[in-house]
Motif scaffolding. Structure first.
Motif, PDB file in Angstrom:
ATOM      1  N   CYS A 112      11.869  44.767  42.589  1.00  0.00           N
ATOM      2  CA  CYS A 112      11.270  45.777  41.718  1.00  0.00           C
ATOM      3  C   CYS A 112       9.770  45.602  41.549  1.00  0.00           C
ATOM      4  CB  CYS A 112      11.943  45.780  40.347  1.00  0.00           C
ATOM      5  SG  CYS A 112      11.547  44.332  39.345  1.00  0.00           S
ATOM      6  N   GLY A 113       9.289  44.360  41.717  1.00  0.00           N
ATOM      7  CA  GLY A 113       7.850  44.130  41.632  1.00  0.00           C
ATOM      8  C   GLY A 113       7.290  44.021  40.224  1.00  0.00           C
ATOM      9  N   THR A 170       2.230  50.715  48.620  1.00  0.00           N
ATOM     10  CA  THR A 170       2.198  50.905  47.173  1.00  0.00           C
ATOM     11  C   THR A 170       0.929  51.654  46.779  1.00  0.00           C
ATOM     12  OG1 THR A 170       0.995  48.854  46.857  1.00  0.00           O
ATOM     13  CG2 THR A 170       3.395  48.710  46.798  1.00  0.00           C
ATOM     14  N   THR A 171       0.903  52.054  45.530  1.00  0.00           N
ATOM     15  CA  THR A 171      -0.295  52.694  45.001  1.00  0.00           C
ATOM     16  C   THR A 171      -1.507  51.781  45.192  1.00  0.00           C
ATOM     17  OG1 THR A 171       1.156  53.591  43.288  1.00  0.00           O
ATOM     18  CG2 THR A 171      -1.214  53.850  42.959  1.00  0.00           C
ATOM     19  N   ARG A 172      -1.289  50.495  44.963  1.00  0.00           N
ATOM     20  CA  ARG A 172      -2.415  49.556  45.099  1.00  0.00           C
ATOM     21  C   ARG A 172      -2.954  49.527  46.523  1.00  0.00           C
ATOM     22  NH1 ARG A 172       1.188  46.644  41.698  1.00  0.00           N
ATOM     23  NH2 ARG A 172       2.084  45.478  43.416  1.00  0.00           N
ATOM     24  N   CYS A 214       6.039  51.617  44.011  1.00  0.00           N
ATOM     25  CA  CYS A 214       7.227  50.776  44.040  1.00  0.00           C
ATOM     26  C   CYS A 214       7.151  49.759  45.167  1.00  0.00           C
ATOM     27  CB  CYS A 214       8.405  51.720  44.277  1.00  0.00           C
ATOM     28  SG  CYS A 214      10.005  50.953  44.294  1.00  0.00           S
ATOM     29  N   THR A 215       7.586  48.542  44.914  1.00  0.00           N
ATOM     30  CA  THR A 215       7.652  47.550  45.986  1.00  0.00           C
ATOM     31  C   THR A 215       9.032  47.549  46.638  1.00  0.00           C
ATOM     32  OG1 THR A 215       8.141  45.939  44.256  1.00  0.00           O
ATOM     33  CG2 THR A 215       5.892  45.988  45.104  1.00  0.00           C
ATOM     34  N   GLY A 237       4.669  48.762  42.009  1.00  0.00           N
ATOM     35  CA  GLY A 237       3.617  48.974  43.004  1.00  0.00           C
ATOM     36  C   GLY A 237       2.397  49.665  42.433  1.00  0.00           C
ATOM     37  N   GLN A 238       2.427  49.900  41.126  1.00  0.00           N
ATOM     38  CA  GLN A 238       1.327  50.624  40.503  1.00  0.00           C
ATOM     39  C   GLN A 238       0.084  49.753  40.318  1.00  0.00           C
ATOM     40  OE1 GLN A 238       1.682  53.737  40.693  1.00  0.00           O
ATOM     41  NE2 GLN A 238       2.490  54.600  38.792  1.00  0.00           N
ATOM     42  N   VAL A 239      -1.016  50.454  40.087  1.00  0.00           N
ATOM     43  CA  VAL A 239      -2.264  49.756  39.805  1.00  0.00           C
ATOM     44  C   VAL A 239      -2.045  48.820  38.613  1.00  0.00           C
ATOM     45  CG1 VAL A 239      -4.619  50.094  38.966  1.00  0.00           C
ATOM     46  CG2 VAL A 239      -3.678  51.605  40.733  1.00  0.00           C
TER      47      VAL A 239
END
Lengths: 247, 626, 304
Positions: free
Chosen positions: A196-197, C104-106, C79-80, C233-235
């Motif tokens: 999920c990270g 991801t967004t990053r 999302c990862t 996976g977001q900033v």
């Protein structure tokens, strides 16, 4: 209500409010590192220490609930002793930190780096000594875990355990050798990690990061034989808007 | 279920038996003699189980197995002289007993009545006859409260405990006292925690009783995770008198309103664990644990939890975290355990020795206990004597006894005519006390005022051959190893501190390093999460305070005055004394010594590995290290 | 569309209920490892990432006469777990993986910076077809409750006679609380739904369902607390921000305002979706739809 003094000024706060919250409510910012609201209040990093009258040592502001026993006490949030301690804590963390900051995924967005700047750490090698050398866990498809950059704040552990109820990472070994890793040191890929990270976004440093697949994209874009089609999820735009991240 | 009357009946039944061990002549209904053999960890490892088997065998052979009874007890205290065996009613004290001595002791002493003087503890044999043990230097100044049953009763027989007033205190509180009375008595007695901090026990109980009004559950815990290097008084109590802890915990349960207790004992104490198991089983069987104890409606039960050998689990919050089934790490206080402890319920935690005092205080009254000791430290304290001292072992002394009395009178002084240099108390959290403070009365506050602490009661004596920097390094190494790794100051700070000490003992430190080290010490003390970290720098700070010269010698002169720190030593041959016998040259494993026969030899310091073999070989004292 | 249809089918046919959404790959992995007994409840629909990837390599490839093997399908995700998902079995509608690279967004931010794109100076542009114009229903997928609301918009429309003015907003399933319940009267039948985000909450709810303490027909689960807006996976926002601002709520707000601004707010009204069904898939739940847009699951035995 409890009546206390913060830096000599009187305040009245509700019983059970932590020192950190009491300060925040009154416009005083205390730096933190391991504290993550709702999930990680463990008082481990010692960045948020304050001086409190009557206490025999410094107090971690994030975990100290003010009670009737604290009536009338004075709390110093930025005294020389406090600032010196916070700085030394950072210097100790740096003494066991992989200092390859320029090439780090979190360079510029690293909380440890930001704190060093804030607290005026001007000598990153003030303490010399042995550093741990851990293997980087690259076993899973979505992320790597580099404990050489880990500062043992345990925010990732809390995210995995408290947000997700999973708990595939935790502290192994003890003392200086303490390492956040999977049970029995097994690879993350062999655990029921769900990818999920949340641990990554909880990590203050570059110890946890997604696997970077952008080179593959650059390669595909440059390949005249390939047609690159891109789709994007709706949530992406909600965090992308932060212009400070995009130059 | 047992009633108070039944309890009294057991006591009466065994009375004459037990009086035999107080020196009374045997009655008709008793064995003629009791032979008590120490079954503590120390004597067990020097072979006391073999002694017991041999004794029983010999008694049978001589046909007196119904006249003489062999009892395996807990520790007598004089561990250096084990295996130890004592014969009652005469009280003959045999020390360093070997299996091959047994036939003689049985046939001569136990059959014919002729004490085998040759095998007695030498100090008890005088020109004017045989001295009782209590008149020997080791025991004379001791006053046994916590250890009163150790070496006196069989720890595996609840009736022997009952015979010596066991469970009478519990009966008294359940039938004659309110919980508030109990707490008041403990408060008035002035009993303070024997585990290290010295927090008033009554205060702790009072908080646990009153702080949370509507708690649905409370817990009584016992800290038997004794981890200080060299300290073993808690082990001795558990091995020699396990019921005293059970009784005291039940009393505490009554006082604070708890029905469940846990004893957290380290798994490295197999004998203690086994005897506790037996004792808890017997207490349950006799209705002294469980529902409706002594018919009073009071309910209390106990369980054991085994610690896996982490020193930090002796810290109260870490201990509770461990009992809860998690990694044993301390958590921030407040909330204190009295408010939110084990499983977030109000909890008291006392250590073994503290509990061992409780039944006596209840039976004899607060005033009796408060009459012993100093103004702010009442009662007695058990110390584990070790290091450079004649009588290593366990001693229980009234608070206020001076260090000099403990070391020179009870401990018999320093061996080999060496000079006293320092005493270390408080284990890795404590400090070193120099000769100038030998006459300070030992109590909590005095020890703290001179930079050490009571701790759990380890007392290690050092002589002129001990290097104080090396001692500090020894304790730091322990802390570094035992740090749980949760907070930054302890996890990384102690490691860096240890490395600084290494730099000093290897001759690479500067005066700036010394300042930096002191600064780091105060930082760790002020910033660590728990007591382990907060006290970790004490061994360094106290040696810096009293033995600064020694640090300076290492840093400035690059010398170790005590001749301990290898890197700073050089071996030399004094030409005047050397006869040229070549013995040293032949012994040297690296061929660093050269010279012609009958001419003075010399050592090549670039080759020398400082093993000291040459020095040990030389018959003429021609080799020195400096 | 597919999910709403599957739900209606399950209700009508008396199939396994409650139906649980399958769009969050972290949740799917969790279900496989920790609650395999609920796998029959899991919607067989692929996640949006995989559906879009599948449509691109089948319908779109065919339409534009491109060999699917020459398409590199890239997804940009908050999302990862999506990186894991692209390698799952039964996710290759065209015989090649539906999605080739998931970033991801990053990582997108890195690429934008590396490419020297100055966003504020770029002219506004539409996405390319197909799937160029997402409906409002699609936009709110990013917030917890969004998938449920999107499905409800279509399901309620369908069950109430396909009236164009069927309800759009289902406020009860919005908001950052970890577990939300709602009950709707849909054409005379009560539809009980639950929405959870954060797997610890999912664990709580599923345990209650298992013990019969909770009775619902449709559950939305998002692995990340607050849904994809707070995805792994977001900033990254530093604790300094997270501790004092609820980034979940702030980001969700942005999505809901985009939804309100859209002309098309229900999936079934989206011209792109209509086109794909008309020219390729046929009906929701059709054989082709199943081939392309559905998948399967199996229990996992990894160490917990």
């Amino acid at each position: 209500m409890v009546n206390i003094k913060i830096n000599g000024i009187e305040y009245s706060v509700e019983e059970g409010t932590t020192i950190l919250e009491a300060c925040r409510q009154n416009g005083i910012r205390i730096p933190t590192l391991c504290w993550l609201k709702d999930i990680n209040a463990i008082g481990a990093c010692r960045i948020c220490v304050v001086e409190m009258s009557g206490a025999r040592s410094l107090t971690a502001a994030c975990v100290y609930p003010l009670s009737k026993f604290d009536e009338g006490k004075n709390i110093l949030t930025h005294s020389p002793a406090v600032l010196e301690s916070r700085k030394m804590t950072l210097q100790l963390l740096l003494s066991n930190h992989n200092m390859d900051c320029l090439a780090c995924a979190r360079s510029g967005n690293c909380e440890l780096q930001a704190l060093c700047k804030e607290l005026g750490v001007d000598d990153s090698s003030y303490f010399e000594g042995a550093k741990n050398e851990f293997d980087i866990d690259t076993s899973s498809k979505h992320m790597y875990r580099d404990d050489n950059k880990c500062i043992n704040c345990r925010r990732c552990v809390a995210a995995c355990e408290k947000y997700q109820g999973i708990g595939v990472i935790g502290a192994n070994e003890r003392g200086f050798k303490t390492e956040i890793s999977c049970a029995f040191g097994m690879d993350l890929a062999n655990t029921a990690c769900v990818s999920c990270g949340q641990c990554i976004t909880a990590c203050p440093t570059g110890a946890l990061s997604e696997k970077d697949d952008t080179d593959k994209v650059w390669e595909a874009l440059a390949d005249p034989e390939k047609v690159v089609v891109v789709q994007t999820a709706p949530a992406v735009r909600a965090s992308l808007g932060r212009l400070s991240v995009i130059r | 279920m047992m009633t108070v009357a039944e309890l009294d009946a057991i006591k009466a039944k065994l009375h004459s038996q037990m009086m035999l061990r107080k020196g009374s002549e045997a009655g008709e209904d008793t064995y003629r003699k009791h032979v008590l053999v120490c079954g503590g960890t120390g004597c067990t490892s020097s072979g006391s189980m073999g002694i017991i088997n041999k004794l029983n065998e010999e008694l049978k052979k001589n046909g007196i197995e119904n006249e003489v009874k062999v009892i395996k007890t807990g520790c007598f205290g004089l561990c250096a002289l084990g295996p130890i065996m004592i014969v009652y009613p005469e009280g003959s004290f045999y020390s360093m007993v070997k299996e091959e001595n047994i036939p003689e002791i049985v046939s001569e002493h136990l059959v014919k009545g002729n004490v085998v003087e040759r095998l007695l503890y030498s100090e008890t044999v005088t020109d004017s006859g045989i001295k009782s043990l209590n008149e020997t230097n080791f025991y004379k100044k001791q006053h046994r409260v916590a250890l009163r049953n150790c070496g006196v009763i069989s720890p595996e027989n609840i009736e022997e405990y009952i015979a010596l007033d066991g469970y009478q205190a519990l009966a008294k509180v359940l039938t004659q006292m309110t919980p508030e009375d109990v707490i008041q008595t403990i408060l008035d007695s002035g009993l303070r925690g024997r585990g290290g901090g010295g927090f008033p026990t009554g205060k702790k109980w009072q908080l646990a009783r009153n702080l949370v009004k509507d708690a649905d559950q409370k817990y009584v815990c016992c800290n038997a995770d004794e981890g200080d290097p060299g300290a073993f008084m808690d082990r001795s109590v558990l091995e020699g008198d396990p019921h005293v802890v059970i009784e005291a915990m039940a009393i505490a349960g009554y006082a604070i309103g708890a029905t469940q207790g846990y004893i957290y004992v380290r798994a490295e104490y197999p004998i203690a664990v086994e005897r506790l198991r037996i004792a808890i089983g017997q207490a349950r069987e006799y209705g002294l644990l469980g529902d409706n104890i002594l018919g009073t409606g009071f309910k209390f039960d106990l369980d054991l939890r085994l610690g896996a050998g982490a020193f930090v689990c002796g810290e109260e919050t870490a201990l509770m975290t461990s009992i809860e089934g998690n990694r044993g790490e301390p958590r921030p206080r407040p909330p204190f355990p009295a408010e939110s402890g084990l499983f977030q319920k109000p909890t008291i935690l006392n250590n073994v020795e503290t509990y061992a005092n409780v039944p006596q205080i209840i039976l004899n009254g607060a005033d009796w206990f408060a009459s012993m000791g100093t103004e702010k430290s009442k009662g007695t304290k058990v110390f584990a004597l070790g290091g450079k001292i004649h009588n290593t072992g366990l001693v229980e002394i009234p608070m206020g006894t001076t260090l000099r009395e403990v070391i020179y009178e009870i401990g018999g002084g320093i061996p080999n005519g060496k000079e006293f240099k320092a005493a270390q108390t408080g284990g890795p959290s404590g400090g070193c006390i120099p000769a100038e403070h030998l006459d300070i009365p030992i109590d909590y506050d005095n020890l703290i005022s001179i930079g050490s602490m009571m701790g759990s009661g380890g007392l290690i004596v050092m002589d002129e051959n001990n290097c104080m920097v090396d001692i500090a390094k020894f304790f730091l190494e322990f802390t570094v190893d035992e740090s749980c790794g949760k907070c930054t100051p302890c996890r990384i700070g102690t490691k860096r501190l240890y490395e600084m000490l290494e730099k000093i003992t290897s001759g690479n430190a500067t005066l700036e390093d010394l300042d930096k080290m002191e600064k780091l010490c105060y930082y760790i003390k002020n910033n660590s999460l728990c007591g382990l970290g907060q006290t970790a720098p004490n061994p360094v700070l106290s040696t810096l305070r009293y033995f600064k010269d020694e640090y300076l010698a290492h840093v400035v002169d690059k010398k170790c005055p005590a001749g301990v720190c290898q890197d700073l030593l050089t071996y030399k041959i004094v030409a005047d004394k050397c006869k040229g016998c070549t013995a040293c040259a032949r012994k040297c494993p690296v061929g660093a010594i050269s010279g012609t026969v009958k001419e003075p030899h010399s050592i090549d310091t670039t080759k020398c590995i400082k093993c000291g073999a040459c020095m040990a070989t030389c018959k003429f004292g021609a080799i020195v290290k400096e | 569309m597919e999910e709403a249809n599957e739900f209606i089918d399950r209700v009508k046919n008396g199939d396994v209920l409650p139906m649980i959404t399958s769009c969050s790959p972290g949740w799917v992995r969790y279900c496989e490892a920790y609650f395999p007994e609920f796998l029959p409840n899991l919607s067989s629909c692929k996640s949006p990432q995989q559906m879009a990837g599948a449509i691109i390599k089948t319908y779109w490839a065919k339409k534009n006469n491109i060999d699917p093997k020459n398409i590199v399908s890239v997804s940009v995700m908050p999302c990862t777990a999506k990186k894991f998902e692209i390698g799952r079995e039964d996710q290759s509608a065209a015989g090649v993986p539906d999605v080739d690279i998931s970033i991801t967004t990053r990582e997108l931010v890195k690429m934008i910076n590396k490419a020297g794109l100055r966003f504020n100076d770029l002219p506004d542009e539409k996405f390319d077809s197909p799937l160029s114009e997402g409906s409002g229903a699609a936009v709110i997928f990013g917030a917890t409750g969004g998938v449920m609301e999107a499905a409800l918009r279509t399901a309620v429309w369908k069950l109430t006679g396909e009236a164009p003015d069927s309800p759009v907003e289902f406020n009860e399933v919005r908001g950052v609380e970890g577990i939300k319940f709602a009950e709707y009267n849909v054409g005379g039948t009560a539809v009980k739904v639950a929405v959870v985000s954060g797997l610890a909450n999912a664990k709580k709810l599923l345990t209650q369902v298992k013990n019969g303490e909770v009775d619902v027909q449709f559950i939305e689960v998002m692995a990340c607390p607050g849904g994809c807006v707070n995805g792994g996976g977001q900033v990254i926002q530093p604790a300094e921000v997270r501790n004092f601002v609820d980034i979940r709520a702030e980001r969700a707000k942005a999505l809901y305002s985009l939804d309100t601004a859209r002309a098309v707010r229900k999936s079934h009204e989206s011209p792109d979706i209509k086109e794909v069904y008309a020219n390729f898939l046929g009906e929701p739940g059709s054989h082709t739809a199943h081939e392309v847009l559905h998948t399967s699951y199996k229990p996992s035995s990894l160490s917990k």
